[in-house]
Write a protein that holds these residues in place. Structure first.
Motif, PDB file in Angstrom:
ATOM      1  N   ALA A 179       0.824  -1.217   0.000  1.00 56.22           N
ATOM      2  CA  ALA A 179       0.000   0.000   0.000  1.00 56.22           C
ATOM      3  C   ALA A 179       0.859   1.268   0.000  1.00 56.22           C
ATOM      4  CB  ALA A 179      -0.923  -0.011   1.209  1.00 56.22           C
ATOM      5  N   ASP A 180       1.927   1.249   0.775  1.00 59.82           N
ATOM      6  CA  ASP A 180       2.663   2.500   0.951  1.00 59.82           C
ATOM      7  C   ASP A 180       4.165   2.349   0.735  1.00 59.82           C
ATOM      8  OD1 ASP A 180       2.969   0.787   3.013  1.00 59.82           O
ATOM      9  OD2 ASP A 180       2.586   2.214   4.619  1.00 59.82           O
ATOM     10  N   GLY A 181       4.567   1.189   0.253  1.00 61.81           N
ATOM     11  CA  GLY A 181       6.002   0.987   0.140  1.00 61.81           C
ATOM     12  C   GLY A 181       6.412   0.326  -1.161  1.00 61.81           C
ATOM     13  N   PRO A 182       7.354  -0.597  -1.083  1.00 58.39           N
ATOM     14  CA  PRO A 182       7.934  -1.172  -2.291  1.00 58.39           C
ATOM     15  C   PRO A 182       7.058  -2.241  -2.942  1.00 58.39           C
ATOM     16  CG  PRO A 182       8.874  -2.199  -0.352  1.00 58.39           C
ATOM     17  CD  PRO A 182       7.973  -1.107   0.155  1.00 58.39           C
ATOM     18  N   VAL A 183       7.489  -2.712  -4.077  1.00 58.15           N
ATOM     19  CA  VAL A 183       6.887  -3.866  -4.745  1.00 58.15           C
ATOM     20  C   VAL A 183       7.740  -5.077  -4.382  1.00 58.15           C
ATOM     21  CG1 VAL A 183       6.465  -4.937  -6.992  1.00 58.15           C
ATOM     22  CG2 VAL A 183       5.866  -2.536  -6.631  1.00 58.15           C
ATOM     23  N   LEU A 184       7.093  -6.132  -3.889  1.00 57.96           N
ATOM     24  CA  LEU A 184       7.827  -7.317  -3.455  1.00 57.96           C
ATOM     25  C   LEU A 184       7.843  -8.365  -4.566  1.00 57.96           C
ATOM     26  CD1 LEU A 184       6.353  -7.681   0.156  1.00 57.96           C
ATOM     27  CD2 LEU A 184       8.338  -6.360  -0.581  1.00 57.96           C
ATOM     28  N   VAL A 185       9.039  -8.781  -4.927  1.00 62.19           N
ATOM     29  CA  VAL A 185       9.217  -9.747  -6.003  1.00 62.19           C
ATOM     30  C   VAL A 185       9.950 -10.961  -5.447  1.00 62.19           C
ATOM     31  CG1 VAL A 185      10.154 -10.082  -8.332  1.00 62.19           C
ATOM     32  CG2 VAL A 185       9.507  -7.792  -7.574  1.00 62.19           C
ATOM     33  N   PRO A 186       9.434 -12.173  -5.693  1.00 65.12           N
ATOM     34  CA  PRO A 186      10.176 -13.339  -5.212  1.00 65.12           C
ATOM     35  C   PRO A 186      11.500 -13.488  -5.970  1.00 65.12           C
ATOM     36  CG  PRO A 186       8.253 -14.029  -6.495  1.00 65.12           C
ATOM     37  CD  PRO A 186       8.184 -12.538  -6.373  1.00 65.12           C
ATOM     38  N   GLY A 187      12.539 -13.794  -5.225  1.00 63.29           N
ATOM     39  CA  GLY A 187      13.862 -13.825  -5.825  1.00 63.29           C
ATOM     40  C   GLY A 187      14.347 -15.230  -6.087  1.00 63.29           C
ATOM     41  N   PRO A 188      15.568 -15.386  -6.606  1.00 62.35           N
ATOM     42  CA  PRO A 188      16.476 -14.305  -6.985  1.00 62.35           C
ATOM     43  C   PRO A 188      16.038 -13.622  -8.283  1.00 62.35           C
ATOM     44  CG  PRO A 188      17.458 -16.446  -7.453  1.00 62.35           C
ATOM     45  CD  PRO A 188      16.154 -16.714  -6.777  1.00 62.35           C
ATOM     46  N   ARG A 243      21.583  -7.494  -9.618  1.00 62.52           N
ATOM     47  CA  ARG A 243      21.002  -8.746  -9.147  1.00 62.52           C
ATOM     48  C   ARG A 243      20.705  -8.711  -7.660  1.00 62.52           C
ATOM     49  NH1 ARG A 243      24.461 -13.430 -12.284  1.00 62.52           N
ATOM     50  NH2 ARG A 243      23.456 -13.116 -14.311  1.00 62.52           N
ATOM     51  N   SER A 244      19.684  -9.419  -7.262  1.00 62.10           N
ATOM     52  CA  SER A 244      19.397  -9.630  -5.845  1.00 62.10           C
ATOM     53  C   SER A 244      19.161 -11.116  -5.653  1.00 62.10           C
ATOM     54  CB  SER A 244      18.155  -8.846  -5.412  1.00 62.10           C
ATOM     55  OG  SER A 244      17.705  -9.341  -4.159  1.00 62.10           O
ATOM     56  N   GLU A 245      19.865 -11.679  -4.703  1.00 57.60           N
ATOM     57  CA  GLU A 245      19.722 -13.120  -4.446  1.00 57.60           C
ATOM     58  C   GLU A 245      18.809 -13.394  -3.263  1.00 57.60           C
ATOM     59  OE1 GLU A 245      23.271 -15.270  -4.830  1.00 57.60           O
ATOM     60  OE2 GLU A 245      23.899 -14.074  -6.547  1.00 57.60           O
ATOM     61  N   ARG A 246      18.151 -12.344  -2.761  1.00 56.02           N
ATOM     62  CA  ARG A 246      17.280 -12.552  -1.611  1.00 56.02           C
ATOM     63  C   ARG A 246      16.077 -13.415  -1.973  1.00 56.02           C
ATOM     64  NH1 ARG A 246      19.155  -9.306   1.909  1.00 56.02           N
ATOM     65  NH2 ARG A 246      20.383  -7.571   1.157  1.00 56.02           N
ATOM     66  N   PRO A 247      15.517 -14.130  -0.984  1.00 56.82           N
ATOM     67  CA  PRO A 247      14.294 -14.906  -1.235  1.00 56.82           C
ATOM     68  C   PRO A 247      13.149 -13.992  -1.701  1.00 56.82           C
ATOM     69  CG  PRO A 247      15.244 -15.496   0.893  1.00 56.82           C
ATOM     70  CD  PRO A 247      16.025 -14.323   0.391  1.00 56.82           C
ATOM     71  N   VAL A 248      13.117 -12.781  -1.168  1.00 57.29           N
ATOM     72  CA  VAL A 248      12.159 -11.771  -1.609  1.00 57.29           C
ATOM     73  C   VAL A 248      12.935 -10.463  -1.762  1.00 57.29           C
ATOM     74  CG1 VAL A 248      10.061 -10.479  -1.054  1.00 57.29           C
ATOM     75  CG2 VAL A 248      10.265 -12.868  -0.347  1.00 57.29           C
ATOM     76  N   THR A 249      12.679  -9.747  -2.855  1.00 54.80           N
ATOM     77  CA  THR A 249      13.350  -8.470  -3.064  1.00 54.80           C
ATOM     78  C   THR A 249      12.309  -7.359  -3.013  1.00 54.80           C
ATOM     79  OG1 THR A 249      15.110  -9.453  -4.373  1.00 54.80           O
ATOM     80  CG2 THR A 249      14.662  -7.125  -4.771  1.00 54.80           C
ATOM     81  N   ALA A 250      12.638  -6.262  -2.338  1.00 53.00           N
ATOM     82  CA  ALA A 250      11.741  -5.115  -2.269  1.00 53.00           C
ATOM     83  C   ALA A 250      12.235  -4.070  -3.258  1.00 53.00           C
ATOM     84  CB  ALA A 250      11.709  -4.549  -0.852  1.00 53.00           C
ATOM     85  N   LEU A 251      11.456  -3.859  -4.330  1.00 55.04           N
ATOM     86  CA  LEU A 251      11.845  -2.878  -5.343  1.00 55.04           C
ATOM     87  C   LEU A 251      11.230  -1.521  -5.025  1.00 55.04           C
ATOM     88  CD1 LEU A 251      11.499  -4.824  -8.723  1.00 55.04           C
ATOM     89  CD2 LEU A 251      13.602  -4.248  -7.488  1.00 55.04           C
ATOM     90  N   CYS A 252      12.050  -0.502  -5.058  1.00 58.18           N
ATOM     91  CA  CYS A 252      11.588   0.861  -4.776  1.00 58.18           C
ATOM     92  C   CYS A 252      10.746   1.370  -5.933  1.00 58.18           C
ATOM     93  CB  CYS A 252      12.798   1.776  -4.563  1.00 58.18           C
ATOM     94  SG  CYS A 252      12.363   3.527  -4.487  1.00 58.18           S
ATOM     95  N   VAL A 253       9.559   1.919  -5.613  1.00 59.44           N
ATOM     96  CA  VAL A 253       8.743   2.538  -6.652  1.00 59.44           C
ATOM     97  C   VAL A 253       8.498   4.028  -6.368  1.00 59.44           C
ATOM     98  CG1 VAL A 253       7.623   0.512  -7.614  1.00 59.44           C
ATOM     99  CG2 VAL A 253       6.701   1.537  -5.545  1.00 59.44           C
ATOM    100  N   CYS A 254       8.959   4.501  -5.210  1.00 61.37           N
ATOM    101  CA  CYS A 254       8.775   5.924  -4.888  1.00 61.37           C
ATOM    102  C   CYS A 254       9.989   6.738  -5.352  1.00 61.37           C
ATOM    103  CB  CYS A 254       8.544   6.126  -3.392  1.00 61.37           C
ATOM    104  SG  CYS A 254      10.031   5.952  -2.373  1.00 61.37           S
ATOM    105  N   ARG A 255      11.037   6.053  -5.751  1.00 60.27           N
ATOM    106  CA  ARG A 255      12.263   6.664  -6.282  1.00 60.27           C
ATOM    107  C   ARG A 255      13.046   7.462  -5.239  1.00 60.27           C
ATOM    108  NH1 ARG A 255      13.501   5.908 -12.076  1.00 60.27           N
ATOM    109  NH2 ARG A 255      11.736   4.680 -12.785  1.00 60.27           N
TER     110      ARG A 255
END
Lengths: 67, 361
Positions: free
Chosen positions: A12-21, A33-45
């Motif tokens: 709602a108020d933060g990043p977009v969560l994408v399953p990784g890697p 690259r991100s090897e995390r199990p879940v990566t939080a992508l910034c959308v607010c820049r």
């Protein structure tokens, strides 16, 4: 992830969560690259770690009032 | 990975810490019980719940469930069930200590049930005058290298067992909450890569700062306020009845860590420290930005949907963690403002990070 689709979660108020890697392709062609199990992508820049979230989207208060 | 990665082996082998020195009658009695000597524990009811004696006694009781102590025959060698970890005399003593500690925490925290409001409060970053009173703000703005090293020595009591106290809650959760909490824990343990375990990154940072990366190496130096934070985690982890509080405590750590970690990275750079030192906090800026989301939407939302009666304990865990966190930070700032060590004994000068650490025991 048992489903055949990767589930991408828009918070709602933060990043977009994408399953990784994941490998993220930036507009200039750079790939990070991100090897995390879940990566939080910034959308607010606002992230200083763009394209990854660093919680800079959080509300800030000055003297107890919302800015 | 730098050469420090190869020589920091402290967290790769199950090395147990040495027994600490007692700090009063309670800790002296617990240490005797751990040594296997007959005896009991004096009543804990009159003791200072946040004091050195009780907190060390409790910490030692809990350590038996993590690594035990070096040089103590804990019965585990025989492969029997009568090992020291489950010794009834020690469990009885521990319960008395826990009653006093938990009673004080309940008395000193306002009860509440509104978890979303509590979370929203944690997600606001205060700025401007009066907001920069915490340790990471101090270290960023005017901290000195010896203070930063002290801070890391304090935090080693938890970070060298990072994520371990929270792992105990896993069998007490079910469904989506369990799955999401395990995802966070998995990340803490390096997501399948031992070199990326947070406890190992922490040990490497200690080496880079010329500190002893040995597990429990700073137990004698750690004051009560440092031990109390870890004891809260162990208390809530070991008691199924406190699983809501454990989740609340974990949420506080994961929700507030990202901005603080960023300040730590900047403080270290300001003090001229390189990547070997900053890696641990650097990792936590991005990792905890993810963990925040997983804890909020993945853990506490489904947990409270399934067990709404836990709301009060989730809030209690959050407020107790906040209370102990403030006490800890206040202790450090108060001592540093007087130009005094915040540890029970000042640190020896840094040994050069270029040399392998000398064995301390």
């Amino acid at each position: 992830m048992a489903d055949e689709y990767a589930v991408v979660t828009v918070t709602a108020d933060g990043p977009v969560l994408v399953p990784g890697p994941v490998e993220v392709v930036l507009p200039d062609g750079r790939r990070v690259r991100s090897e995390r199990p879940v990566t939080a992508l910034c959308v607010c820049r606002r992230s200083r770690r763009y394209p990854f979230c660093d919680t800079s989207h959080r509300a800030r208060t000055r003297g107890g009032e919302d800015r | 990975m730098s050469s420090t990665a190869n020589r920091t082996t402290a967290t790769e082998h199950p090395v147990a810490p040495p027994l600490p020195r007692p700090r009063g009658p309670l800790s002296a009695a617990v240490l005797e019980l751990i040594r296997g000597r007959p005896g009991g524990c004096p009543p804990a009811s009159g003791a200072d719940a946040y004091g050195d004696d009780l907190q060390l006694a409790l910490y030692c009781c809990y350590e038996l469930h993590y690594r035990g102590f070096a040089g103590v025959d804990d019965g585990a060698e025989q492969g029997a069930v009568d090992d020291r970890e489950w010794e009834p005399g020690l469990l009885t003593a521990r319960r008395e200590l826990e009653r006093v500690f938990l009673g004080a925490l309940r008395a000193d925290t306002e009860p509440g049930r509104d978890v979303p409001a509590e979370v929203d409060g944690l997600l606001v970053e205060p700025t401007g005058p009066g907001s920069d009173t915490g340790v990471s703000h101090h270290l960023l703005g005017r901290g000195r290298l010896w203070q930063l090293r002290e801070y890391v020595a304090h935090r080693s009591l938890y970070h060298l067992k990072e994520a371990d106290p929270q792992a105990w809650v896993i069998p007490r959760l079910t469904g989506p909450a369990k799955s999401a909490l395990v995802a966070v824990e998995h990340d803490e343990y390096g997501a399948g890569r031992p070199a990326r375990m947070h406890s190992r990154l922490f040990a490497e940072m200690m080496t880079a700062l010329g500190l002893d990366p040995g597990y429990g190496g700073y137990l004698d130096a750690a004051p009560a306020s440092t031990l109390a934070e870890v004891n809260l985690m162990s208390l809530c982890g070991l008691h199924r009845a406190l699983r809501g509080a454990l989740v609340g405590q974990f949420a506080v750590v994961e929700l507030t860590s990202s901005p603080g970690s960023l300040r730590m990275v900047r403080a270290m750079r300001r003090l001229g420290l390189g990547a070997a030192a900053t890696e641990f906090y650097d990792e936590h800026v991005e990792a905890d930005a993810v963990h925040e989301q997983l804890i909020r939407t993945g853990v506490w939302e489904p947990l409270l949907a399934a067990e709404p009666e836990l709301a009060g304990d989730v809030v209690f865990g959050m407020r107790a963690a906040g209370l102990l966190g403030r006490r800890f930070e206040q202790h450090l700032i108060t001592r540093w403002d007087r130009d005094e060590s915040s540890l029970r004994a000042p640190l020896p000068p840094a040994r050069p990070a270029a040399e392998p650490p000398t064995p301390t025991r």
